[in-house]
Design an enzyme around this catalytic site. Structure first.
Site, PDB file in Angstrom:
ATOM      1  N   GLU A 109       0.836  -1.211   0.000  1.00  0.00           N
ATOM      2  CA  GLU A 109       0.000   0.000   0.000  1.00  0.00           C
ATOM      3  C   GLU A 109       0.871   1.262   0.000  1.00  0.00           C
ATOM      4  O   GLU A 109       0.862   2.049   0.941  1.00  0.00           O
ATOM      5  CB  GLU A 109      -0.974  -0.007   1.192  1.00  0.00           C
ATOM      6  CG  GLU A 109      -2.019  -1.100   1.073  1.00  0.00           C
ATOM      7  CD  GLU A 109      -3.155  -0.984   2.071  1.00  0.00           C
ATOM      8  OE1 GLU A 109      -4.250  -1.474   1.770  1.00  0.00           O
ATOM      9  OE2 GLU A 109      -2.954  -0.412   3.169  1.00  0.00           O
ATOM     10  N   GLU A 216      -6.194  -7.157  -1.703  1.00  0.00           N
ATOM     11  CA  GLU A 216      -6.861  -7.071  -0.387  1.00  0.00           C
ATOM     12  C   GLU A 216      -8.293  -6.634  -0.632  1.00  0.00           C
ATOM     13  O   GLU A 216      -8.519  -5.636  -1.305  1.00  0.00           O
ATOM     14  CB  GLU A 216      -6.169  -6.070   0.534  1.00  0.00           C
ATOM     15  CG  GLU A 216      -4.782  -6.461   0.962  1.00  0.00           C
ATOM     16  CD  GLU A 216      -4.190  -5.453   1.942  1.00  0.00           C
ATOM     17  OE1 GLU A 216      -4.941  -4.903   2.778  1.00  0.00           O
ATOM     18  OE2 GLU A 216      -2.970  -5.237   1.871  1.00  0.00           O
TER      19      GLU A 216
END
Length: 217
Positions: A109, A216
């Protein structure tokens, strides 16, 4: 029991397992030895795995990109050498035990960059993309050098379906050698309209001509 878990998810059609790697884990979990052991279990089931380098000693996400303690007093040039050497060593060890990952994720991320503040791209560092890109490219160079059969696919990972286009636009200038756009999608924090999600994904696919994987959800 991890073996029973792998049997179960395989029976449901899962063919790729995502393993996170911490440099020197704060809590003793998710270090290289753990990843190597689990990679063998995954490969023994004829499944593949995605190796998720956090480049941290603990969880990394857009608000927390803390370098490994071992790298914290380095110069930028030293960190470039460190990320190259570390990435290369990890992949060499996986290759040596015949468990090369199918995909490798360079950071977790990384909307805000990673390895703060060396590779930070948010707030006061919004003109620091060149340093973020140079660190990523050193990691990718290590991957490509070990992966002589050219089978590993490299992923860059952004936490947001709707905002990723800005991130990948910023990186266009640097011609990074990556294959897959990785995304997180948590509807409680993001857009809930699935038609809008689909149009954002299509926009990313058309703009950058990369495969997209929701890693995710």
């Amino acid at each position: 029991n991890s073996v029973e878990l792998l049997d179960f998810i395989k029976s449901k059609g899962t063919n790729l397992v995502r393993l996170k790697l911490w440099h020197t884990p704060q809590d003793g979990e998710n270090g290289l030895e753990d990843v190597k052991a689990y990679a063998q279990k995954v490969k023994a089931k004829n499944m593949d795995f995605l190796l998720d380098f956090h480049y941290s000693d603990y969880w990394a996400d857009p608000s927390t990109q803390t370098p490994p303690v071992a790298w914290q007093n380095m110069t930028l040039e030293q960190v470039k050498v460190a990320i190259y050497n570390y990435t290369k060593e990890v992949i060499l060890q996986l290759k040596t035990q015949n468990t090369m990952p199918d995909m490798i994720q360079i950071g977790n991320e990384t909307d805000s960059g990673f390895l703060w503040n060396y590779g930070k791209v948010w707030d006061d560092f919004n003109n620091n993309w060149v340093n973020y890109a140079s660190l990523v490219s050193e990691a990718i160079r290590a991957v490509r050098e070990v992966d002589t059969e050219n089978k590993v696919r490299v992923m860059l990972h952004h936490s947001s379906v709707e905002n990723a286009i800005f991130f990948f636009n910023e990186l266009q200038l640097y011609n990074l050698d990556f294959d897959i756009i990785g995304l997180s999608y948590y509807p409680q924090f993001q857009i809930k309209d699935l038609d809008l999600v689909a149009s954002k994904l299509n926009e990313l696919a058309m703009t950058f001509n990369k495969d997209i994987l929701m890693v995710e959800v």
